[in-house]
Design an enzyme around this catalytic site. Structure first.
Site, PDB file in Angstrom:
ATOM      1  N   ASN A   1       0.857  -1.184   0.000  1.00  0.00           N
ATOM      2  CA  ASN A   1       0.000   0.000   0.000  1.00  0.00           C
ATOM      3  C   ASN A   1       0.894   1.235   0.000  1.00  0.00           C
ATOM      4  OD1 ASN A   1      -2.914  -1.023   0.422  1.00  0.00           O
ATOM      5  ND2 ASN A   1      -1.715  -2.189   1.921  1.00  0.00           N
ATOM      6  N   GLU A   2       1.149   1.748  -1.185  1.00  0.00           N
ATOM      7  CA  GLU A   2       2.057   2.864  -1.368  1.00  0.00           C
ATOM      8  C   GLU A   2       1.369   4.193  -1.012  1.00  0.00           C
ATOM      9  OE1 GLU A   2       5.070   2.318  -1.779  1.00  0.00           O
ATOM     10  OE2 GLU A   2       5.543   0.851  -3.347  1.00  0.00           O
TER      11      GLU A   2
END
Length: 642
Positions: A168-169
């Protein structure tokens, strides 16, 4: 592995700036034992009630030691995983399951193949999916499978330097679920060490969402090493923001960060412990506080005033010393005494305030270099000075560095050899098959075993050239070729007895008065840390030898980070001419210039990194009121305790 201990404030109020519970351990080894015990207790408690235990699992460097400890508990303590169901966080896309870089391979290699878990209970995102429809369907089913098992009881996380959890950037929403994502540029750069080349790193992945992670009943995040310190501070002490997705964990009802002292290094209780609690002032902590104050105020040490201390939470030092002037003189002298133009000790001189002993002179000096160029990159000026001042200098190259040679560069060197042979009237067909292998090799293919000896020879020849230029004779250059490194790929074997034995043999052969070693644990490829661990284990073996009791060990840092000033025990001034010598020695390593094989996220050449770093250190010394030098190489003294 703790090289330099940080003073970390403890007790009530020490964590006042932290918005997530953090447990700090001296080492990662100690930390994972605590987490493994928690997992084991949960598994056994659930088993006693005939319930399943649902674990969310992570990959990457951080959980490897945890999985090793769980495997040990299974083998030695009878911990069973028959009632365990697992869901992994993520997987690269596309990624064959059998690839060494796949998380499917990672989990089986480090955990699943060594425990009694039912294969039907293992869930890992599928990196072989191709169409958007397949991927979307898989992600929906993955969420349903987690729900069908009653949700995740305990989720293990690592954290990336972008603040990603799973993949989850930055920009991920707190409500996000399992989905396809695109990887951040920094995440891709960090993965180069595993893939060998940037163009081989996948740009997409399947990941559990932040929302999926937040639904876990308990979350434990692991982080080790100083490279993780900035993002740990941002996550634990910063505001909640989707630019650092890990900060969403501040909103979780049962979360624990488990980190080592290095990863805690930038938390306020470690970086500025005097701001959160009463501290026990020792020499290094006083130095740190005063230097931080100087940097904040942009003042040299001798210009700091009483009010400066009082207005910055350092009244304790005024009370301890009586006045700012007395504090200033103490720290000024302390820093001045770290500076020495005689790294091997100055003969026939008063050495009471010098970092190195005057005697014996000359000394036998052994410089350990993890790769065949780290010595000149990190301490080339000091190396040249040790030679010039008459010491018997030996250099030990711990690994061959063969995988860090581009095929094209080897091809070029073969062309040189061919042309040289033809000019002498000799035909040389020996390289033809090797050139064909280079020409026909696909980017994703592993190194050809036939090419690796030539690449190792090339790097050895470069190292010999650099040593010859520095004035170190061939008989004092040692190529150790430690077995852990010689896999032909970016993935290395665990450190073994054979590696340690090689170092012990060399130590007992040379019996040095001085040892220099790379203490740079921020090396993005991990080789420096393994090489240092091998040296430390060798020290355990030779610690009873008479020569070792009178041997000083100095740690330098590599091309990525420099020692903080508060930790420095010896600073060696490097003159403009010595900086030129250092640069010329680095130039001898032609295969690593004009674009090293594994540059990480720093585009500069190694000689540029080294010079910028050394000049910056000299500038820092100058700004606190020391003499102005062209450049400086700095070292921390390591005192071995078995």
């Amino acid at each position: 592995m703790v090289i330099t201990k940080n003073y970390i404030a403890k007790g009530e109020g020490a964590d006042r700036f932290e918005k997530i519970p953090v447990q700090i351990y001296e080492t990662a080894d100690e930390a994972v034992k605590a987490v493994a015990r928690e997992i084991a207790d949960l598994v056994r408690t659930k088993a006693a009630s005939s319930e399943k235990c649902v674990l969310g699992l992570a990959t990457g460097v951080s959980p490897i030691k945890l999985y090793q400890e769980l495997v040990r508990m299974h083998r030695e303590e009878g911990l069973s995983f028959r009632n365990v169901v697992t869901f992994n966080l993520d997987e690269y896309l596309p990624m064959p399951k059998e690839s060494e870089q796949s998380y499917h391979y990672f989990m089986h290699h480090h955990l699943f193949d060594h425990i009694d878990i039912d294969p039907k209970n293992i869930h890992i995102p599928d990196g072989t999916l191709q169409t958007e429809e397949e991927i979307e369907k898989f992600c929906e089913d993955y969420e349903k499978a987690i729900d069908a098992e009653g949700g995740i009881d305990l989720q293990v996380l690592g954290i990336g330097r972008t603040g990603h959890i799973g993949f989850n950037e930055p920009g991920s929403f707190i409500t996000s679920t399992t989905r396809k994502v695109y990887l951040n540029d920094l995440t891709i750069k960090d993965a180069i060490k595993d893939f060998g080349s940037r163009n081989l790193v996948p740009t997409k992945a399947i990941t559990m969402g932040v929302g999926t992670i937040m639904k876990a009943r308990r979350v434990v995040l692991l982080a080790w090493g100083e490279k993780k310190a900035p993002i740990i501070k941002a996550t634990v002490e910063g505001r909640v923001s989707d630019t650092v997705p890990a900060t969403f964990l501040q909103m979780h009802s049962d979360v624990q960060f488990v980190i080592d002292e290095s990863a805690a290094g930038e938390l306020t209780r470690a970086d500025y412990p005097w701001l959160v609690s009463k501290v026990d002032w020792d020499k290094k902590l006083i130095r740190k506080a005063v230097l931080r104050l100087c940097q904040k105020l942009k003042k040299p040490i001798l210009k700091v005033e009483d009010k400066d201390y009082q207005e910055n939470g350092l009244s304790d030092l005024i009370e301890l010393f009586g006045s700012a002037n007395k504090v200033n003189i103490e720290v000024f002298n302390d820093m001045q005494h770290t500076i020495s133009g005689w790294p091997g000790g100055k003969p026939n001189a008063d050495d009471s305030t010098r970092p190195e002993r005057a005697n014996p002179y000359p000394k036998r000096v052994l410089i350990f270099s993890p790769h065949p160029d780290d010595d000149v990159i990190s301490m080339g000026g000091t190396e040249a000075r040790l030679v010039e001042q008459g010491h018997e200098v030996h250099v030990a190259y711990q690994t061959s560095g063969n995988i860090a040679v581009f095929d094209d560069y080897l091809y070029q060197m073969m062309d040189v050899a061919d042309m040289f042979s033809r000019n002498l009237g000799m035909e040389n067909e020996s390289f033809k098959s090797l050139k064909d292998k280079i020409h026909n090799r696909k980017p994703e293919e592993n190194e050809s075993p036939e090419l690796l000896p030539y690449k190792a020879a090339l790097r050895s020849a470069e190292a010999l050239s650099a040593c010859r230029f520095m004035g170190i004779p061939k008989e004092r250059v040692h190529f150790l070729n430690m077995p852990f490194y010689e896999t032909g790929s970016v993935k290395k074997k665990p450190l073994g007895d054979g590696d340690i034995d090689i170092i012990v043999k060399l130590l007992r052969e040379i019996r040095p008065h001085q040892i220099y070693a790379a203490g740079d644990l921020a090396d993005p490829h991990g080789t420096h840390a393994v090489c240092l661990e091998a040296i430390m284990q060798a020290f355990d073996v030779v610690s009873g030898d008479e020569w070792f009791r009178d041997c000083y060990t100095w740690l330098y840092r590599g091309a990525w980070l420099e020692w903080e000033m508060e930790k420095v025990d010896m600073a060696v001034p490097v003159s403009p001419s010595e900086l030129t010598i250092k640069r010329e020695a680095i130039y001898r390593h032609g295969s690593q210039n004009n674009g090293p094989a594994y540059p990480g996220d720093d585009p500069r050449e190694f000689w540029q990194r080294a010079e910028d770093r050394n000049r910056n250190t000299a500038d820092l010394y100058n700004k606190i009121g020391m003499a102005e030098y062209e450049a400086m190489e700095v070292f921390v003294r390591y005192k071995h305790e078995k």
